[in-house]
Enzyme design. Structure first.
Site, mmCIF file in Angstrom:
data_model
loop_
_atom_site.group_PDB
_atom_site.id
_atom_site.type_symbol
_atom_site.label_atom_id
_atom_site.label_comp_id
_atom_site.label_asym_id
_atom_site.label_seq_id
_atom_site.Cartn_x
_atom_site.Cartn_y
_atom_site.Cartn_z
ATOM 1 N N GLY A 37 0.826 -1.207 0.000
ATOM 2 C CA GLY A 37 0.000 0.000 0.000
ATOM 3 C C GLY A 37 0.855 1.250 0.000
ATOM 4 O O GLY A 37 2.061 1.191 -0.220
ATOM 5 N N ASN A 38 0.223 2.395 0.237
ATOM 6 C CA ASN A 38 0.971 3.657 0.336
ATOM 7 C C ASN A 38 0.309 4.546 1.367
ATOM 8 O O ASN A 38 -0.763 4.220 1.896
ATOM 9 C CB ASN A 38 1.076 4.330 -1.039
ATOM 10 N N ARG A 39 0.921 5.688 1.663
ATOM 11 C CA ARG A 39 0.478 6.510 2.790
ATOM 12 C C ARG A 39 -0.581 7.545 2.420
ATOM 13 O O ARG A 39 -0.899 8.415 3.222
ATOM 14 C CB ARG A 39 1.683 7.206 3.421
#
Ligand code: C5P
Length: 406
Positions: free
Chosen positions: A202-204
């Site tokens: 995932g990413n932030r």
């Protein structure tokens, strides 16, 4: 928007707490003016807590700010709910004996009233006449509905539901917005690419900038499809509270592609604010992977490239459609950042590219943001800095300018 909510003395005042709440959640600056009688039903503390603004009731409060006209002058919209028979009569006569009365005479904003009273009072010729006078003056009347009344009786006179009043009031303002009549698709949040049933890449991205873009468009009159990948905490609340934003949730890049391609077919503008993973795991394990790493303590995952959704949208764009991309970059030097942005805009073929500086402490997960907006001529048309909502407004200004330049 600066919205004044007048509350007059009827039992339906308790429902108006929800009206104020919905407006605040949608990002509006709400100022409540209860009449003295209304305070017998719901107290000042409740109005202040829910509206997040000080509440005064008298023309003699806060005199140095000339509050008796200032609220009306500042308002973009005035809602009076509930509106009693007594209030409608006073309004029809133009009486200004209290803070709500002076505010209404001082405003040029649209006024929406939601009558609530017993059927006999609503049907009385005096009330019908007063309501007619207000309608002729351009006041928008929502309801009353036909239903259960407080005395156990039933009939016309029940205040419309808070959601309906909010939707009707915002529709009055939206109809005059510069995106009125447009269909807009906005993507937001970060995709998650599954590894096995419990793990993902995932990413932030918090999704807050994309949600602000969606809400801002709706407030300017557009019908909005918000396609949200994973977002942080309460990020979607404002979008869910706006009646013109339809939220659908997706997870992976491929899910997002299916949703956005379908929605884009009818859209005038598509804004790809989502942080889409460039790669996914080539073979997602049906079972949770166990810790059977190789002798050198490593595990290898093979990644395959995800489709470039934005490039696909540009390739299949319909006539007159405006497509906006985002570029999240960690480059600190402004000139290099913009050069990279220009190259990306050309590569993607978008009408506008919003270049967003991100880093460990910038862009993602923060309340404020800075965006450089590059148009199709590669000019920086705006350098917007501030809350994610104000930056979203600057983005729509650039979209409107780009569309009118065509
Ligand atoms: O090339 P880059 O990933 O920086 O491009 C960012 C833009 O492209 C964003 O608008 C993002 O939503 C979109 N994008 C996409 N599909 C991908 C990767 C990014 O649509 N697979």
């Amino acid at each position: 928007m600066f919205i004044v909510v007048g509350v007059t003395g009827g039992i339906a005042a308790y429902k108006s707490v929800q009206i104020v709440r919905l407006l605040v959640l949608a990002g509006h600056d709400v100022h409540v003016i209860p009449t003295d009688d209304a305070l017998r039903f719901v107290g000042l503390t409740t109005w202040e807590a829910i509206s997040r603004n000080p509440v005064t009731t008298s023309v003699h409060d806060d005199v140095p700010t000339v509050r008796h006209v200032a609220l009306g002058q500042s308002a973009d919209l005035v809602i009076v709910a509930p509106a009693t028979a007594d209030f409608l009569a006073k309004q029809a006569a133009g009486l200004a004996g209290d803070l709500l009365g002076t505010t209404l005479l001082a405003t040029t904003a649209p006024v929406v009233v939601a009558p609530a009273m017993h059927t006999e009072m609503w049907n009385h010729p005096a009330t019908q006449h007063n309501t007619g006078v207000l309608r002729e003056r351009g006041v928008h009347v929502v309801g009353p509905a036909d239903g259960a009344l407080t005395g156990g009786d039933s009939g016309p006179g029940r205040m419309s539901e808070p959601e309906q009043i909010v939707a009707a009031a915002l529709a009055v303002v939206d109809a005059a917005g510069d995106l009125a009549g447009m269909r807009v698709v906005v993507t937001a949040g970060g995709t998650r690419e599954p590894i096995d049933p419990v793990r993902y890449l995932g990413n932030r991205s918090s999704g807050r900038q994309g949600v602000a873009v969606a809400v801002s468009a709706a407030q300017r009159g557009a019908e909005v499809d918000l396609i949200a990948a994973h977002t942080e905490g309460d990020a979607l609340e404002g979008a869910r509270a706006h009646p013109r934003v339809r939220v659908s949730q997706v997870s992976s890049a491929e899910d997002l592609q299916a949703a956005v391609s379908a929605a884009a077919e009818a859209a005038d503008v598509v804004v790809m604010a989502a942080a889409v993973a460039d790669y996914r795991v080539d073979a997602v394990s049906e079972h949770k992977l166990t810790k059977d790493t190789s002798p050198d303590g490593t595990r290898t995952l093979t990644l395959v490239e995800n489709p470039d959704i934005l490039a696909g949208l540009v390739a299949s764009r319909r006539g007159g459609q405006t497509i906006v991309g985002f570029a999240a970059e960690t480059e600190p030097d402004r000139a290099t950042l913009l050069e990279r942005g220009r190259a990306k805009r050309r590569r993607k073929g978008v009408d506008l590219l919003a270049v967003n500086t991100v880093g460990w402490t910038r862009g993602f997960e923060t309340a404020e943001n800075t965006l450089y907006l590059l148009n199709a001529a590669d000019d920086v048309v705006a350098e917007a800095s501030g809350t994610k909502h104000s930056v979203a407004d600057a983005l729509w200004d650039a979209v409107v300018a780009a569309r009118s330049a065509r």
